[in-house]
Design an enzyme around this catalytic site. Sequence first.
Site, PDB file in Angstrom:
ATOM      1  CB  CYS B  86      -0.975  -0.034   1.170  1.00 35.44           C
ATOM      2  SG  CYS B  86      -2.279   1.214   1.054  1.00 35.44           S
ATOM      3  CG  HIS B 177      -3.024  -3.111   3.832  1.00 40.13           C
ATOM      4  ND1 HIS B 177      -1.939  -2.392   4.274  1.00 40.13           N
ATOM      5  CD2 HIS B 177      -3.906  -2.205   3.356  1.00 40.13           C
ATOM      6  CE1 HIS B 177      -2.161  -1.104   4.071  1.00 40.13           C
ATOM      7  NE2 HIS B 177      -3.340  -0.970   3.508  1.00 40.13           N
ATOM      8  CD  GLU B 179      -0.002  -5.082   5.846  1.00 42.05           C
ATOM      9  OE1 GLU B 179       0.023  -5.743   4.794  1.00 42.05           O
ATOM     10  OE2 GLU B 179      -0.163  -3.846   5.881  1.00 42.05           O
TER      11      GLU B 179
END
Lengths: 293, 200
Positions: B86, B177, B179
């Site tokens: 991002c 994302h 994560e």
Amino acid sequence: MSSNRYELNVQLAQMLKGGVIMDVTNAKQAKIAEEAGAVAVMALERVPADIRKDGGVARMSDPAMIMEIKKSVTIPVMAKARIGHFVEAQILEALKIDYIDESEVLTPADEECHIDKSKFSIPFVCGARNLGEALRRISEGAAMIRTKGEAGTGNIVEAVRHIRAINREIRVLAGLPVEEITSFAKANGLPYELALKVKELGRLPVVNFAAGGIATPADAALMMQFGCDGIFVGSGIFKSTNPEARARAIVKAAAYFNDPAKILEASTAIGDAMPGLEISEIPKVQLLAGRGW
Amino acid sequence: MNSRENLVKMIGVLDLQGGVIEHLNHLKSLGVNGRQVKKPQDIVGLSGLIIPGGESTCISKLINIFGLRKAITEEFNSGMKIWGTCAGAILLAKNIAGEAPHLALMDIEIKRNGFGSQLDSFGLHAIIKPISPRPIPLTFIRAPKITRVGTDVNILLRIDDYIAVAETPGALATVFHPELTANLSFHRYFLKKCGREIVQ
């Protein structure tokens, strides 16, 4: 609001971690904040220090002014709605800003109920003085929490009191056996399911920022060392003598909160901080942190 | 012998602002202790560096204030792999619509805030063959769009009018994302790119 939407809103707050969110009252200030490295701006007509000075009823800002700020920056834009004023929140959602602060800095519209934030798609941040207040706001749908502090004073003492209270209550809760949680939750006004969640995580289930009275890079680093995830600065920047330098310095101190040499660097030659107010000298009715429950 | 070729391939996460702990936790789930990178000396000898999501303008300012740009560029040029998620992808881009580039390490063109405000954030699932044979959950939060890539850049995922994943031998850019979901495929893939094969 779908659970997926709520998750996305919590996650946006996660992306703000370690950053500084700055109060701005016009496009020029918003550009200064963005240039200094703010992760978001809070658009409002008057910073808390002026609201305090002017008195009267403080309401949601003029949508035209919020839009002008939104157009001037690419970072997220937040704006404040009065506690309980769900129509102000509906207007802000229709404006398509990024985050609503249901804020005690504005005059509450409802002395019984906060906004049912679960009805909205847009994320909310709410203030809290203790764990019970934080979890009640989360149960109503807040995706982010901040300490209340005492806005517009340039005095960090209340924000410290609030983060210490939240941290202490989390530590106590984390150490309790499950069978004692029911009575702890009842005594402290914690929604039970969220109390269990906090015990499991050892922290709030959403991001928790510091707010209320932050005026110096050292204040910002102090709140970060207490475990706050990031910083709101209200009056502290644009009521100081050199807003550009102070904004940059607070961004720097928030990022390097554990490094005294860097905080020293950030604290040097940035002009004078905003004038501060001693909390005990403020008439009780003018204290903002007691608004909301 | 270059320290990068030592047995332990160290992976760093740029720890200035944003979703740092989320990347470190994913690495830990794969048995890798990531290094938190705050200073130029933290970058030396890394096999890979992850630039997390956050606000690209803020992270970029901090990279400059604390003199990390030179260290990142030098290590990248001498073989350190780099992955931007991002905001991280924005920092890697050589061209950014309407503003000057930051690290400019990847020949991609990117548009910040490609979808609109937070109300336009969304999630979806996609199969990205090189990453995993199964659908991966993807989380887009105020995400950018990659609008064009150079001839030496591989497109791993294209959706509608934009590119979501791009790769060169040295760099990986994702506009979403990985994560923020429980799925570890992207982290496993990046570790492999850095020379650490994770079998679990």
